[in-house]
Every structure is written in structure tokens, then in C-alpha cells.
Design a protein around this motif. Structure first.
Motif, short mmCIF file in Angstrom:
data_model
loop_
_atom_site.label_atom_id
_atom_site.label_comp_id
_atom_site.label_asym_id
_atom_site.label_seq_id
_atom_site.Cartn_x
_atom_site.Cartn_y
_atom_site.Cartn_z
N ASN A 51 38.05 -58.74 97.92
CA ASN A 51 37.27 -58.59 99.16
C ASN A 51 37.07 -57.13 99.56
O ASN A 51 36.11 -56.80 100.25
N THR A 52 37.98 -56.25 99.13
CA THR A 52 37.82 -54.83 99.41
C THR A 52 36.91 -54.18 98.37
O THR A 52 36.06 -53.38 98.70
N PHE A 53 37.09 -54.57 97.12
CA PHE A 53 36.38 -53.93 96.01
C PHE A 53 34.90 -54.33 95.98
O PHE A 53 34.02 -53.48 95.82
N ASP A 54 34.63 -55.61 96.12
CA ASP A 54 33.26 -56.08 95.95
C ASP A 54 32.97 -57.23 96.94
O ASP A 54 32.98 -58.41 96.55
N PRO A 55 32.73 -56.88 98.21
CA PRO A 55 32.55 -57.92 99.23
C PRO A 55 31.40 -58.88 98.92
O PRO A 55 31.50 -60.07 99.24
N LEU A 56 30.34 -58.41 98.26
CA LEU A 56 29.21 -59.29 97.95
C LEU A 56 29.62 -60.37 96.96
O LEU A 56 29.34 -61.56 97.15
N PHE A 57 30.30 -59.94 95.89
CA PHE A 57 30.77 -60.90 94.88
C PHE A 57 31.76 -61.87 95.53
O PHE A 57 31.72 -63.08 95.30
N ALA A 58 32.65 -61.32 96.39
CA ALA A 58 33.66 -62.15 97.05
C ALA A 58 32.98 -63.23 97.91
O ALA A 58 33.37 -64.40 97.86
N PHE B 125 34.65 -66.48 99.47
CA PHE B 125 35.62 -65.80 100.34
C PHE B 125 34.91 -65.31 101.59
O PHE B 125 33.68 -65.23 101.62
N ASN B 126 35.69 -64.94 102.61
CA ASN B 126 35.11 -64.34 103.81
C ASN B 126 35.64 -62.90 103.94
O ASN B 126 36.72 -62.68 104.49
N PRO B 127 34.91 -61.90 103.40
CA PRO B 127 35.42 -60.53 103.38
C PRO B 127 35.72 -59.97 104.77
O PRO B 127 36.64 -59.17 104.92
N ASN B 128 34.98 -60.44 105.80
CA ASN B 128 35.24 -59.94 107.16
C ASN B 128 36.65 -60.27 107.62
O ASN B 128 37.30 -59.48 108.28
N ARG B 129 37.11 -61.45 107.22
CA ARG B 129 38.45 -61.88 107.64
C ARG B 129 39.51 -60.93 107.05
O ARG B 129 40.46 -60.56 107.72
N TYR B 130 39.31 -60.52 105.80
CA TYR B 130 40.29 -59.63 105.16
C TYR B 130 40.21 -58.22 105.75
O TYR B 130 41.22 -57.54 105.90
N ALA B 131 38.98 -57.80 106.12
CA ALA B 131 38.82 -56.49 106.76
C ALA B 131 39.51 -56.50 108.12
O ALA B 131 40.16 -55.52 108.51
#
Lengths: 244, 286
Positions: free
Chosen positions: B166-173, B178-184
Motif C-alpha cells: 500500500n505504501t509502494f504502489d497504492p494503485l496496484f494495491a 486493498f484500501n491504501p487510505n486506511r494504511y496511510a
């Protein structure tokens, strides 16, 4: 011979970006086991179509159905996406095999560790893209073409049925381009469906089963022979065609 | 000599400084990777309005719960606003951080001046939060930093792969579901809590250095995320303890600057050592 089933159906799709329409009224049906090249000039909405199909952008109108009756959410585990290489921070602390393993994360599940079988699978896909010996290298040590191949190995690692590849040939050398093309053809022969945004019309002619010509609207969707000779090409590219 | 006299109170304070340095050091690795080193600075400065409101609510007394509670609300509000602005507008991340950092700090300074003018009482309870001191570290700070370190170790052990993609490639995630915002948001929350725990020891201006310096040192040692988290935590732990110990020996050196100076010195020694190692290393033949 069996008629191929429809794996992706896009109906009446319109997308806006910051208020301006990028795609209008797209209707298209993609058959299983086909290799579809999406072509069109810069800003024609190629990336937008891929991003919307995979749920990274919200349409203002329209419907996207997978495998006959599945929503995007239901079909997600069978879809794979290869983003554009420019969006990535290649200094990120990660080596080649770890990057490929990302393709297995969703399958492995939240909070679970990757097992040996997944690592072996990652090595197998690295071998398919010709980078097995680079597994332990840091991703910044690779050339542009090698980075693109790692991207592809990661997409393969998802073991999906439909692959959306956004400019997989951007800034790669001719040898890498040939290698990637051959690999994509093999995947198609294995029954996978591939949608690729692409700018090189010569290799499109040699590779694609179908060409989707886009310029904010769907101009043509047919075999390469038909589309590339069509007067619609002139409409899409204007006077630029001679440059391509 | 004082160094050899065991003082359990000071030892506890130094141990707490070590643990909270380790907390900041671990989450700091993610900030550096995402090029968000300024986030710690933003959160550090944005706690000031919350501290002042907490101080006023406590009736101009030093109530740790209200002070740190106020600081946490203020920090989370700034972190949330920063995320929202970056996501919903064309304003770049560093611009939104600089905007909120200065905005919140300015509000804080206005409130602080107001408190000093109107309360008629001392605001010394607040001033320790500006520079920090080992003497103001309480036993509850020790427990809290111990708990936060444990939480972080568990989070990174269980969810390292999810945080990585989620940090490296939010689009792929996102395409994977996945929900990259949640990890951010998880990283922002861990950063906020780490900065607030570090306030009594190092103060709000220097708290961000604890996020950046150990992580920067660790990034020179290894290019792998997992080992980088461990190295960063160890560097924070050792130098946090050492810095706090030095400040207890020399009362004229405040704890915050002492810990940060030790980190900075280590950073340069490490940088020189690695530079000379590379310069004089035999050429690779492979």
C-alpha cells in the motif's frame, strides 16, 4: 468450436476528470482468451478506460460487468493490473522477488505469511520474464526494461484471468518489447484475456486479436487489419499518423 | 562520580526516553519511504493549540491527561486535514503540510500568549512541552511508550506485507482490493501518538527529529524494509537512552537537544564510515 464467452462487458460508460469528459458512451464486449490493444492519441482516454474498468476511477454513468453477471467487486480476484512505471518510487526498500511476491498478497490473506510455495512461484514467474538471476537485486539496480518485466512478473503472480496492462512497452528497448510480446501471446494461448494500452501501431498489427480505437469515444473495435486501414484512424490521429 | 550512582528514577526516565525514541524510529521509516519526513514536524507543531486548550480546561494546572488528550486531538485533526487536502485538491503533500504546520503553530502561539496574559498564573507546565526534560517523564509515560512499542511490533509483524504494497504502489494495491487510505491513516495515527508521547521528553519542536534521524541512519545500513525497521528501533533505543542519560549528568543540557545531538553525531559518523568503506572497498568483480 466453442464460441468464446464474454468476460467483460462495458455498457454506456462515461467518465469525467476534474469536470471535463474523458470518455463518453463506451460500449464494448471483450471475449475470453483475446489479446486486445487499446490505441489512440495522447489524452484519448486509454489509461482512463483501464482504470475505470478495474475500479480506480469512478464513472459518472454506465455499467461494467465481468464474466456474464459478476460485479467488479465479485470478480476482483480474477483481475490483474499493471500500472504505468512512472508512478513508482524505484528507491523503495524492496528487492526484485519481494516486488513480485506482492502479486500474491491478496491471495495469502491479511496478517498471514508467504509460504515457500509462493516464493517458488515468484521465482518461476521471474524465470518466465528472464530475470531469475536478479531475484535478490534491489529494484533500483534494474534497467527500465528490466523494471517493466518485474512489473509483468508481479502481474502474473496474481494468477488472474484478465490482465489490464497500462503502457507495458513504455520506454523499453526493442529486445524487451519483443520478449514481452511473446510472453503476452503465450498467456493468450493459455486462455488468459489481455487488455493493453499501446502506442506502437506496427507491433499492434502483429500481435493483437482485436484493436480498440479510442479518442474520448469508441471509434472502432475490430481486427487490426480492419481498424488500422480504416479512415477512422485519420479521425483519431489527425495528421499525426505519419509520425507513428 | 554521578555516572556510577544508580538512581532508579533517572533510570526509569532514561528507559522511557529510549522506548519512545524506538517508537518514533519505527514509524519514521514509513514516513521517509513515502517522502513525508515533514509530517512529523507538522504533527509536532500542530499539538500546540491542543496543549493550550487542555491547559485551560484543566484550570491552568498541569494535568497530563488533559494536556496530552488535547495534543492528540489537535494532532489527529491536523493529520486528517492534511490527508483530506492532499486527496481532494491539487495542492501537493509538502505544501499542505507546510500550510497546516504554520497555521496550527500560529494558533498555538496566539493561545499561549493569551494564556500567559490572562491566566495570571504560570504557564510553566506548558513550557516543558516546548523543549522537554527527562525530569518531566512520568512512570505512566514509561508504560505508555512500552505499550506503543509493543503495538507497533505487532502491527509490523502481522501487516508488513500490506503496509509494503500500500505504501509502494497504492494503485496496484487498490486494484487488488486493498484500501491504501486506511494504511496511510494507520501510519499517520501511529506518528501522531509517537510524537505526543515524545513531547514531555524532547519537546514539540524536536519531536520530529526522533522520527527522521534513526530511520535515516537505518536507511544507510540496509535497503530491506524489515531489517530497516529493526535497525531504526535499535538506534532509537540506544541513542534515546544515551541522550537522556547525558542530560541527567549535565543539568545544563536539556533532554531533547541531548538526544537529538547524539542521533545527529551518529548519523554523520555512520555516513563517514560508509563513505570510507565504499571508497576503499575492493572492486566488485561479479
Amino acid at each position: 468450436m466453442n464460441t468464446p464467452s464474454i468476460v467483460l462487458e462495458i455498457k454506456n460508460l462515461s467518465v469525467r476528470y476534474s469536470g471535463a469528459p474523458v470518455l463518453s458512451d463506451i460500449d464494448v464486449k471483450i471475449e475470453s482468451g483475446s489479446l486486445v490493444c487499446i490505441i489512440g492519441p495522447n489524452g484519448s482516454g486509454k489509461s482512463t478506460l483501464i482504470k475505470t474498468a478495474i475500479g480506480l476511477m469512478e464513472p459518472i454513468r454506465g455499467q461494467i460487468t465481468y464474466f456474464g453477471n459478476q460485479t467488479l467487486k465479485e470478480a476482483r480476484s480474477k483481475l490483474s493490473y499493471l500500472p504505468q512505471r512512472e508512478g513508482i518510487d524505484w528507491d523503495f526498500p524492496i528487492n526484485v522477488i519481494e516486488m513480485v511476491l506482492m502479486g500474491a498478497y491478496k491471495r495469502v490473506g491479511l496478517g498471514r505469511r508467504l509460504n515457500k510455495a509462493e516464493r517458488e512461484k515468484a521465482l518461476y514467474f521471474l524465470e518466465r520474464v528472464g530475470l531469475k538471476d536478479f531475484a535478490k537485486r534491489h529494484i533500483a539496480e534494474l534497467s527500465g526494461g528490466q523494471q517493466q518485466r518485474v512489473f509483468l512478473a508481479r502481474a502474473l503472480m496474481t494468477e488472474a484471468d484478465i490482465y489490464f496492462l497500462d503502457e507495458p512497452f513504455a520506454a523499453v528497448d526493442i529486445v524487451t518489447e519483443y520478449m514481452i510480446l511473446e510472453l503476452l501471446k503465450t498467456l493468450r494461448d493459455e486462455g488468459k484475456t489481455l487488455l493493453i494500452s499501446h502506442h506502437d501501431l506496427h507491433s499492434v498489427q502483429r500481435t493483437a486479436d482485436k484493436v480498440l480505437l479510442l479518442n474520448r469515444e469508441l471509434l472502432a473495435f475490430d481486427t487490426p487489419e480492419v481498424v488500422l486501414k480504416s479512415p477512422l484512424m485519420q479521425k483519431a490521429y489527425g495528421g499525426m499518423r505519419g509520425l507513428l | 562520580m554521578a555516572f556510577f550512582e544508580f538512581n532508579s528514577f533517572l533510570f526509569e526516565a532514561c528507559l522511557a526516553a529510549a522506548l519512545l525514541s524506538a517508537c518514533s524510529a519505527m514509524v519514521g521509516c514509513f514516513l521517509l519511504i513515502r517522502r513525508r519526513a515533514l509530517l512529523g514536524d507538522m504533527i509536532g507543531h500542530s499539538v500546540l493549540p491542543g496543549l493550550c486548550v487542555g491547559f485551560a480546561l484543566a484550570g491552568f494546572e498541569k494535568s497530563p491527561l488533559l494536556l496530552l488528550g488535547g495534543a492528540l486531538v489537535s494532532a489527529l485533526l491536523a493529520a486528517f486535514l492534511q490527508e483530506y487536502i492532499s486527496r481532494r485538491s491539487r495542492i501537493k503533500e509538502d505544501t499542505s503540510m507546510a500550510l497546516l504546520l504554520t497555521g496550527f503553530y500560529a494558533i498555538g502561539v496566539v493561545l499561549l500568549t493569551e494564556l500567559q496574559n490572562n491566566s495570571g498564573s504560570s504557564t510553566s507546565g506548558l513550557e516543558t512541552f516546548l523543549l522537554g526534560s527527562a525530569a518531566s517523564i512520568s512512570r505512566s509515560d514509561l508504560y505508555a511508550s512500552c505499550f506503543l512499542l509493543l503495538v507497533q511490533i505487532i502491527v509490523y509483524s502481522l501487516f508488513l506485507k500490506e503496509l509494503r504494497v500500500n505504501t509502494f504502489d497504492p494503485l496496484f494495491a487498490r486494484a487488488q482490493g486493498f484500501n491504501p487510505n486506511r494504511y496511510a491513516q494507520l501510519i499517520s495515527a501511529l506518528t501522531s501518538i509517537s510524537v505526543i508521547l515524545a513531547l514531555p521528553a524532547v519537546g514539540l519542536i524536536l519531536a520530529s527529529a526522533l522520527l527522521v534521524l534513526p530511520a535515516a541512519c537505518a536507511s544507510m545500513i540496509t535497503r530491506n524494509l524489515g531489517p530497516r525497521l529493526t535497525f531504526s528501533a535499535l538506534i532509537g533505543l540506544v541513542l534515546g537512552f544515551g541522550g537522556a542519560w547525558i542530560s541527567t549528568l549535565h543539568s545544563q543540557i536539556p533532554t531533547g537537544p541531548s538526544i537529538i545531538l547524539l542521533h545527529t553525531a551518529f548519523f554523520f559518523v555512520l555516513a563517514f564510515a560508509l563513505f570510507f568503506k565504499r571508497k576503499f572497498a575492493p572492486e566488485e568483480t561479479a
